[in-house]
Design a protein around this motif. Structure first.
Motif, PDB file in Angstrom:
ATOM      1  N   TYR A 183      -7.290  -0.226   2.410  1.00 45.97           N
ATOM      2  CA  TYR A 183      -6.906   0.402   3.678  1.00 45.97           C
ATOM      3  C   TYR A 183      -7.888   1.506   4.062  1.00 45.97           C
ATOM      4  CZ  TYR A 183      -3.985   2.486   7.292  1.00 45.97           C
ATOM      5  OH  TYR A 183      -3.525   2.959   8.490  1.00 45.97           O
ATOM      6  N   PHE A 222       4.167  12.061   0.036  1.00 52.18           N
ATOM      7  CA  PHE A 222       2.802  11.668  -0.328  1.00 52.18           C
ATOM      8  C   PHE A 222       2.048  12.842  -0.949  1.00 52.18           C
ATOM      9  CE2 PHE A 222      -1.729  11.368   0.481  1.00 52.18           C
ATOM     10  CZ  PHE A 222      -2.031  10.085   0.039  1.00 52.18           C
ATOM     11  N   GLN A 254      -0.645  -0.110  -5.484  1.00 49.05           N
ATOM     12  CA  GLN A 254      -0.825   0.823  -4.371  1.00 49.05           C
ATOM     13  C   GLN A 254      -2.255   1.361  -4.336  1.00 49.05           C
ATOM     14  OE1 GLN A 254       2.586   3.593  -3.652  1.00 49.05           O
ATOM     15  NE2 GLN A 254       3.380   2.694  -5.556  1.00 49.05           N
ATOM     16  N   ARG A 270       6.096   0.084  -0.816  1.00 50.26           N
ATOM     17  CA  ARG A 270       7.274  -0.724  -0.495  1.00 50.26           C
ATOM     18  C   ARG A 270       7.303  -1.956  -1.385  1.00 50.26           C
ATOM     19  NH1 ARG A 270       9.100  -3.438   5.308  1.00 50.26           N
ATOM     20  NH2 ARG A 270      10.835  -4.669   4.434  1.00 50.26           N
ATOM     21  N   GLY A 276      -3.714   6.384   3.966  1.00 51.73           N
ATOM     22  CA  GLY A 276      -2.677   5.370   3.777  1.00 51.73           C
ATOM     23  C   GLY A 276      -1.300   5.936   3.554  1.00 51.73           C
ATOM     24  N   GLN A 319       2.430   6.525   4.085  1.00 44.37           N
ATOM     25  CA  GLN A 319       3.452   5.677   4.681  1.00 44.37           C
ATOM     26  C   GLN A 319       3.851   6.192   6.062  1.00 44.37           C
ATOM     27  OE1 GLN A 319       7.015   5.408   2.361  1.00 44.37           O
ATOM     28  NE2 GLN A 319       8.117   4.253   3.911  1.00 44.37           N
ATOM     29  N   LEU A 320       3.875   5.299   7.046  1.00 47.77           N
ATOM     30  CA  LEU A 320       4.290   5.557   8.432  1.00 47.77           C
ATOM     31  C   LEU A 320       3.275   6.385   9.223  1.00 47.77           C
ATOM     32  CD1 LEU A 320       8.092   6.334   7.882  1.00 47.77           C
ATOM     33  CD2 LEU A 320       7.017   4.139   8.395  1.00 47.77           C
ATOM     34  N   ARG A 330       0.808  -1.221   0.000  1.00 47.56           N
ATOM     35  CA  ARG A 330       0.000   0.000   0.000  1.00 47.56           C
ATOM     36  C   ARG A 330       0.840   1.268   0.000  1.00 47.56           C
ATOM     37  NH1 ARG A 330      -0.990   2.879   4.402  1.00 47.56           N
ATOM     38  NH2 ARG A 330      -0.334   1.173   5.747  1.00 47.56           N
ATOM     39  N   THR A 331       1.955   1.235   0.703  1.00 47.97           N
ATOM     40  CA  THR A 331       2.805   2.424   0.796  1.00 47.97           C
ATOM     41  C   THR A 331       3.848   2.478  -0.318  1.00 47.97           C
ATOM     42  OG1 THR A 331       4.397   1.308   2.243  1.00 47.97           O
ATOM     43  CG2 THR A 331       2.536   2.421   3.295  1.00 47.97           C
ATOM     44  N   SER A 346      -4.710   0.859  -1.380  1.00 49.80           N
ATOM     45  CA  SER A 346      -5.128   2.079  -0.702  1.00 49.80           C
ATOM     46  C   SER A 346      -6.636   2.085  -0.480  1.00 49.80           C
ATOM     47  CB  SER A 346      -4.705   3.315  -1.505  1.00 49.80           C
ATOM     48  OG  SER A 346      -5.509   3.486  -2.660  1.00 49.80           O
ATOM     49  N   ALA A 402       8.036  11.241   4.654  1.00 55.03           N
ATOM     50  CA  ALA A 402       7.021  10.379   4.035  1.00 55.03           C
ATOM     51  C   ALA A 402       5.734  11.160   3.770  1.00 55.03           C
ATOM     52  CB  ALA A 402       6.735   9.183   4.943  1.00 55.03           C
ATOM     53  N   PHE A 416      11.193   1.347  -2.684  1.00 59.65           N
ATOM     54  CA  PHE A 416       9.811   1.817  -2.802  1.00 59.65           C
ATOM     55  C   PHE A 416       9.507   2.196  -4.242  1.00 59.65           C
ATOM     56  CE2 PHE A 416      10.891   2.473   1.602  1.00 59.65           C
ATOM     57  CZ  PHE A 416       9.741   2.114   2.287  1.00 59.65           C
TER      58      PHE A 416
END
Length: 741
Positions: free
Chosen positions: A506, A630, A499, A405, A580, A582-583, A402-403, A503, A626, A489
């Motif tokens: 998520y 985004f 993704q 990775r 969504g 990342q982090l 999703r992120t 997404s 991050a 990534f």
């Protein structure tokens, strides 16, 4: 060469050096069209047999495609569709459900064991029941039986017998003879299907089911190119045969690689892939998957047959694909040696097997031996031991999360790890791959972290030079893969299909907007149906479109639309988490909402002054970068703008709340009975405490529920942080005057 004239010497013009140009369909009358359709069908059936059964194609793939396309055009233009036309290989209309059909003869199971003593006991019982002398050999002395005959066939590399020539073992082979003969075959690890032919035409294909009746999967079976729709040669007027539908090893690995790169869950093993495919309600899906079949038993026939070997000899003449791994033997000792030899060579085969089957050859003897309620008494399966931990890497796929990775995933020969069949394992990241020197072809040891996630622990034996290298581009969207320390990534953002779909999943999850009725399976279905491509499309779903999907009714459609309507004004923290980033999970999203209060303020800070984000609890330099990445992505920005046309995130309310827990910092791990983790965090924050996601020296309490993470408890021990359970958490709240239900 054109098709202006069709051969008159009896040779089908579409078999060898077929025409490259065709007359326009409009110039053909019905008689000419019917003749061409007949010849094309005949030729394509033969090309299918040559390619999928004998592995000896007559023409190039491109030429075959041209003939197939011509047949489709003619059938469509002149309305000449037929159930057994090769064009049905591409699949017909989906069915609502499978019809249960009785078998023409029972499809019983086989008594089986992995112990050699049980094999010799089977032989003793067979001889006893047939009134023959006892077996001469046994597991202790090895016996003296020799292999009496084998399939005389040149190995063409695909495991297919194209010429069955069972050598005569000599002597009197009737039941009354002491020379009882067995036929040894691989025990295919696939799905058994009954195929019924009338006047040489396939009329029905039925799964084994309970042995007496099964599911009618004829439409799906017609899409498998190794299944003859018409028989060849001198075939019986009525014939029912048993075949094993399977997915070849290399095709299984390629299919799993494709699923992983598409963000789909891969199959655990070829058998699961086959079973899940043959029972698809949509034949076009079956047609896209690489299934094949071996035929190995006559269930019923209008022609009399005396021996199993006789049937196997005639199968290829009728168009049935037969494995070359067959032996007729004169003793049970030879059958045991056959099994041991095949077990040593199992990795060389192009298909999965889990043992061998030993069958009495003579049909009259089979009648005498009969059956039990569950299995035939004339056959026995000598199983292989389960593969344990050590296996071979067949391929490496890149799974995009999703992120973005990119995680390398090893595709393995299926292996048993702690009682679970494993066909894939994480390779974690390129740095770890280099450190372990792992590559395709290596024999590796596989373990499961916490008895859940399989991973490659070590290389046992090198089968390659060097180690696997991460590609430069994303396998899904071909965007650049960017390295970030040991990680990699995809830079495609929400322009990347993997993704984007993840997404959406998520966005609807518990950490997002918690939309009931929109789980992973539903999202996949909506994406596959072309109803959604981005998160914003959720808010444009049409009731009629939903009701028209398999498994959806008016109630489920109305419930989802109501959920989406209620989610048009989500709390800011929930919306930030649902994006969504990342982090950025629920905890960090709450801290961002508390600090910036509005969505626009968060977005502006992320794009214009990301350093301002670092003033927020839970946000350091890495997280701030991050968030900046985004919102700075053009693809992400476009999706967010589309989403904001349907959704209005509510400004965060700054709660002045009570201060009973002022100054305390909590971390939650595991599952709590009374609260979700997010609810528990909001509870302590409402009373003045901080809730963070990681344990540090500033943490006052770690609240551990069921299945708590071991790493957080280890960190708590290292930092002398008290660990309390849910009951202890309730006591702490009560001590501070906080009442909870």
């Amino acid at each position: 060469m054109t098709d202006d004239t069709l051969a008159t010497d009896g040779e089908n013009p579409y078999l060898r050096e077929p025409p490259s140009d065709f007359r326009p369909v409009a110039e053909l009358d019905e008689t000419e069209a019917d003749r061409q359709i007949e010849l094309l069908r005949e030729a394509i059936r033969e090309h299918d047999r040559r390619y999928y059964v004998e592995s000896e194609p007559l023409i190039a793939d491109r030429t075959y495609d041209a003939l197939f396309s011509r047949l489709e055009i003619l059938e469509d233009h002149f309305d000449r569709s037929a159930p057994d036309s090769p064009t049905n290989r591409v699949g017909g209309e989906p069915v609502d459900a499978f019809e249960t059909v009785e078998h023409v003869a029972p499809m019983l199971s086989i008594d089986q064991s992995g112990e050699v003593e049980d094999v010799y006991e089977f032989d003793s019982r067979v001889r006893r029941d047939l009134g023959l002398e006892s077996a001469a050999g046994g597991p202790a002395d090895g016996g003296a039986g020799d292999v009496g005959g084998t399939v005389d066939n040149v190995d063409d590399g695909d495991g297919t017998a194209t010429l069955s020539d069972f050598a005569d073992t000599g002597g009197d082979d009737r039941v009354a003879s002491a020379d009882l003969q067995y036929v040894c075959e691989p025990k295919f690890d696939g799905v058994s299907v009954e195929f019924v032919y009338e006047d040489g035409r396939l009329v029905r294909a039925v799964t084994r089911g309970d042995g007496q009746a099964g599911d009618d999967v004829t439409k799906n079976a017609r899409t498998i190119r190794a299944v003859p729709q018409r028989l060849r040669g001198d075939y019986p007027d009525f014939l029912a045969v048993r075949g094993e539908v399977y997915m070849p090893k290399d095709a299984f690995q390629a299919h799993n690689r494709e699923r992983i790169e598409q963000g789909k869950e891969p199959f655990a093993n070829p058998r699961n892939a086959t079973a899940g495919t043959i029972r698809q309600l949509d034949p076009s899906i079956v047609a896209e998957r690489p299934l094949s079949v071996f035929f190995f038993e006559v269930l019923d026939s209008s022609d009399g047959l005396e021996r199993h070997t006789e049937a196997l000899e005639r199968f290829p003449d009728w168009g049935f694909r037969v494995t070359e791994e067959l032996e007729r033997v004169e003793s049970i000792d030879a059958a045991v040696r056959y099994r041991d030899d095949l077990m040593e060579r199992r990795d060389e085969l192009s298909f999965e097997i889990d043992g061998v089957v030993i069958k009495v050859d003579d049909y009259a003897a089979r009648e005498v031996l009969g059956t039990t309620a569950r299995h035939d008494r004339w056959a026995f399966a000598y199983k292989f031991p389960a593969r344990a931990e050590v296996t071979t890497i067949q391929d490496v796929a890149v799974q995009v999360g999703r992120t973005g990775r990119a995680t390398p995933v090893a595709l393995l020969d299926p292996v048993d790890v702690g009682g679970v069949t494993v066909s894939r394992a994480s390779l974690h990241n390129p740095s770890e791959i280099a450190e372990k020197n792992v590559d395709v072809g290596d024999t590796v040891r596989v373990q499961r972290a916490g008895d859940v996630i399989p991973y490659v622990a070590e290389v046992v034996e090198k089968g390659s030079d060097g180690h696997w290298e991460l590609p430069d581009t994303c396998p899904v969207c071909e965007s650049h893969l960017e390295r970030d320390g040991p990680m990699a990534f995809c830079t495609g953002g929400l322009a990347c299909d993997a993704q984007r779909r993840r997404s959406i999943e998520y966005y609807a999850s518990d950490d997002g907007l918690d939309l009931d009725g929109l789980g992973e399976k539903s999202v996949r279905q909506l994406v596959a149906a072309g109803l959604i491509e981005t998160v914003a499309d959720l808010y444009e779903l049409d009731r009629d479109d939903l009701v028209g999907l398999e498994g959806w009714g008016e109630t489920s459609a109305d419930n989802l639309l109501a959920e989406l309507e209620d989610a048009r004004e989500p709390p800011l923290a929930d919306f930030l988490s649902a994006l969504g980033i990342q982090l950025v999970g629920p905890t960090t999203a709450r801290e961002l909402a508390r600090e910036f209060e509005t969505f626009e303020a968060v977005r502006e800070a992320a794009v214009e002054s990301p350093e301002a984000l670092e003033s927020v609890d839970e946000v350091g330099e890495t997280v701030a970068r991050a968030i900046h990445d985004f919102f700075s992505s053009e693809a992400n920005a476009a999706v967010v703008e589309q989403l904001l046309e349907h959704v209005s995130p509510q400004d965060a309310e700054i709660e002045t709340g009570s201060d009973e827990l002022d100054g305390l910092t909590f971390v939650f791990t595991g599952a709590l009975d009374a609260w979700t983790r997010g609810d528990a965090q909001e509870l302590v924050e409402a009373h003045g405490a901080n809730a963070t996601s990681s344990v540090s020296g500033n943490t006052d309490y770690l609240v551990a529920g069921e299945n708590a993470g071991a790493s957080k408890q280890t960190d708590a021990e290292a930092n002398d942080v008290p660990v309390i359970d849910e009951a202890g958490f309730r006591e702490l709240l009560a001590e501070n005057g906080i009442e909870v239900a």
